[in-house]
Design a protein around this motif. Structure first.
Motif, PDB file in Angstrom:
ATOM      1  N   LEU A 145       0.829  -1.202   0.000  1.00  0.00           N
ATOM      2  CA  LEU A 145       0.000   0.000   0.000  1.00  0.00           C
ATOM      3  C   LEU A 145       0.867   1.257   0.000  1.00  0.00           C
ATOM      4  N   ALA A 146       1.960   1.228   0.754  1.00  0.00           N
ATOM      5  CA  ALA A 146       2.862   2.376   0.800  1.00  0.00           C
ATOM      6  C   ALA A 146       3.504   2.644  -0.558  1.00  0.00           C
ATOM      7  N   GLN A 147       3.588   1.589  -1.389  1.00  0.00           N
ATOM      8  CA  GLN A 147       4.155   1.732  -2.731  1.00  0.00           C
ATOM      9  C   GLN A 147       3.078   2.002  -3.783  1.00  0.00           C
ATOM     10  N   GLY A 148       1.822   2.182  -3.330  1.00  0.00           N
ATOM     11  CA  GLY A 148       0.735   2.485  -4.254  1.00  0.00           C
ATOM     12  C   GLY A 148       0.049   1.273  -4.842  1.00  0.00           C
ATOM     13  N   ARG A 149       0.248   0.099  -4.234  1.00  0.00           N
ATOM     14  CA  ARG A 149      -0.322  -1.144  -4.761  1.00  0.00           C
ATOM     15  C   ARG A 149      -1.524  -1.560  -3.918  1.00  0.00           C
ATOM     16  N   SER A 150      -2.717  -1.497  -4.492  1.00  0.00           N
ATOM     17  CA  SER A 150      -3.924  -1.880  -3.759  1.00  0.00           C
ATOM     18  C   SER A 150      -3.901  -3.366  -3.420  1.00  0.00           C
ATOM     19  N   LEU A 177      -5.847  -3.012   8.754  1.00  0.00           N
ATOM     20  CA  LEU A 177      -4.854  -2.602   7.757  1.00  0.00           C
ATOM     21  C   LEU A 177      -5.243  -1.284   7.106  1.00  0.00           C
ATOM     22  N   ALA A 178      -6.497  -1.168   6.672  1.00  0.00           N
ATOM     23  CA  ALA A 178      -6.947   0.049   5.986  1.00  0.00           C
ATOM     24  C   ALA A 178      -6.868   1.261   6.906  1.00  0.00           C
ATOM     25  N   ILE A 179      -7.280   1.090   8.162  1.00  0.00           N
ATOM     26  CA  ILE A 179      -7.258   2.209   9.106  1.00  0.00           C
ATOM     27  C   ILE A 179      -5.823   2.626   9.424  1.00  0.00           C
ATOM     28  N   SER A 180      -4.959   1.648   9.675  1.00  0.00           N
ATOM     29  CA  SER A 180      -3.575   1.981  10.036  1.00  0.00           C
ATOM     30  C   SER A 180      -2.828   2.610   8.865  1.00  0.00           C
ATOM     31  N   ALA A 181      -3.182   2.203   7.625  1.00  0.00           N
ATOM     32  CA  ALA A 181      -2.518   2.776   6.441  1.00  0.00           C
ATOM     33  C   ALA A 181      -3.209   4.051   5.966  1.00  0.00           C
ATOM     34  N   GLY A 182      -4.405   4.340   6.492  1.00  0.00           N
ATOM     35  CA  GLY A 182      -5.134   5.541   6.095  1.00  0.00           C
ATOM     36  C   GLY A 182      -5.675   5.488   4.678  1.00  0.00           C
ATOM     37  N   PRO A 220     -14.106   5.963   3.194  1.00  0.00           N
ATOM     38  CA  PRO A 220     -12.882   6.603   3.718  1.00  0.00           C
ATOM     39  C   PRO A 220     -12.584   6.133   5.138  1.00  0.00           C
ATOM     40  N   THR A 221     -11.313   6.038   5.464  1.00  0.00           N
ATOM     41  CA  THR A 221     -10.925   5.638   6.824  1.00  0.00           C
ATOM     42  C   THR A 221     -10.132   6.725   7.551  1.00  0.00           C
ATOM     43  N   HIS A 222      -9.939   7.900   6.898  1.00  0.00           N
ATOM     44  CA  HIS A 222      -9.194   8.949   7.590  1.00  0.00           C
ATOM     45  C   HIS A 222      -9.972   9.375   8.839  1.00  0.00           C
ATOM     46  N   ASN A 223      -9.247   9.708   9.868  1.00  0.00           N
ATOM     47  CA  ASN A 223      -9.793  10.077  11.175  1.00  0.00           C
ATOM     48  C   ASN A 223     -10.368   8.886  11.943  1.00  0.00           C
ATOM     49  N   MET A 224     -10.263   7.671  11.403  1.00  0.00           N
ATOM     50  CA  MET A 224     -10.688   6.486  12.141  1.00  0.00           C
ATOM     51  C   MET A 224      -9.531   5.957  12.973  1.00  0.00           C
ATOM     52  N   ASP A 227     -10.448   1.613  17.228  1.00  0.00           N
ATOM     53  CA  ASP A 227     -11.735   1.451  17.923  1.00  0.00           C
ATOM     54  C   ASP A 227     -12.906   1.409  16.940  1.00  0.00           C
ATOM     55  N   ASP A 228     -12.658   1.863  15.711  1.00  0.00           N
ATOM     56  CA  ASP A 228     -13.729   1.889  14.706  1.00  0.00           C
ATOM     57  C   ASP A 228     -13.763   0.620  13.844  1.00  0.00           C
ATOM     58  N   VAL A 229     -12.893  -0.328  14.119  1.00  0.00           N
ATOM     59  CA  VAL A 229     -12.811  -1.530  13.284  1.00  0.00           C
ATOM     60  C   VAL A 229     -14.143  -2.266  13.228  1.00  0.00           C
ATOM     61  N   GLU A 230     -14.773  -2.470  14.364  1.00  0.00           N
ATOM     62  CA  GLU A 230     -16.010  -3.250  14.395  1.00  0.00           C
ATOM     63  C   GLU A 230     -17.113  -2.585  13.575  1.00  0.00           C
TER      64      GLU A 230
END
Length: 298
Positions: A145-150, A177-182, A220-224, A227-230
């Protein structure tokens, strides 16, 4: 005579579909083997996999509907989460999702002769019974993800026992994963794949059936936070399940049998499937952990 013709027709279509799944890989295997030698060439190997998927699906001859809602820009990596119901899920995802994808698959895929080692090099394999393997897979996905690969993940972790009707409870990994990577989560529904090629403990049963795949609006997962995983997991679960169709729930009817097979044997095989299906005009209940989502059959 009708049963014999149906039996022969089914066997011919199964043979045709199998041929067009295997043949493109065999023809291109030398080139794929070369491209699998260096990481810098993996992107081109993924292009071969996408082309293989598109050719096979086209030659199977059934209509395929691809619905893409509010696609993200090509430069925006994301986490795709899809329901898992068939062995053709990966080809359908390769056909529908653009870009150089990273897909998370079970470790046994890497043991398939010839194709497996290539899959294991280009994509992510995980032994879901091992915490160490799961952790390593998440690290690899995060780096991609950091390299731009979905990345594509089946959050159920395995093929559902009642495909198109109930999903297995979602695991947390894809959403953490999505939340931690934004990056956004994109739910993906494939409500009909099990009608074409169901998972039947090693039995090859191909059915001519329309297929459909829906790439839903990104979440979108920004600002998550974690605790928002569930809540995120439940939201994605409901969106994916919204495309399930009552008329396509469960496994297809048994394969046509030649007229010399005993009807008593046939009836004994049908009975368990009839018991597991949903009764007409009753709501389906899709369970995700401790939460239940009721979807009316209308």
């Amino acid at each position: 005579m009708r049963d014999l013709l149906r039996f022969l027709g089914h066997r011919l279509y199964t043979t045709w579909s199998t041929f067009w799944f295997v043949m493109p890989f065999v023809v291109t295997y030398p080139a794929q083997w070369v491209l699998g030698r260096r990481p810098m060439w993996y992107r081109h190997l993924h292009t071969f996999n996408r082309s293989w998927s598109i050719i096979s699906i086209r030659m199977w001859g059934m209509p395929v509907e691809v619905v893409r809602k509010n696609q993200l820009p090509p430069s925006q990596p994301c986490v795709y989460v899809a329901n898992h119901s068939s062995y053709i899920d990966i080809p359908m995802l390769f056909k529908a999702i653009p870009g150089f994808l990273n897909i998370v698959g079970k470790s046994s895929l890497a043991k398939v002769p010839f194709w497996g080692p290539l899959f294991g090099r280009v994509y992510i394999t995980v032994n879901r019974e091992s915490a160490l393997s799961r952790g390593r897979a998440i690290v690899h996905a995060r780096n991609g993800l950091a390299q731009g690969r979905s990345v594509v993940i089946f959050p159920e972790g395995t093929i559902s026992k009642k495909p198109g009707e109930e999903m297995m409870p979602f695991k947390d990994g894809a959403f953490q994963l999505a939340i931690s990577a934004g990056v956004p989560i994109v739910p993906v529904s494939m409500p009909l794949n099990h009608r074409f090629l169901p998972d039947l403990d090693g039995e090859l049963r191909v059915r001519y059936s329309p297929l459909r795949i829906v790439l839903h609006d990104p979440i979108p997962t920004h600002n998550m936070t974690l605790d928002d995983v569930e809540a995120l997991k439940q939201r994605a679960f409901a969106i994916i399940a919204s495309e399930f169709r009552p008329d396509a729930a469960g496994l297809p009817e048994p394969s046509p049998r030649p007229f010399w097979r005993s009807s008593k044997t046939e009836d004994s095989k049908k009975a368990p499937q009839q018991l597991s299906g949903s009764a007409p005009n009753t709501p389906q209940t899709l369970t995700n952990g401790n939460a239940e989502l009721s979807l009316p059959n209308s």
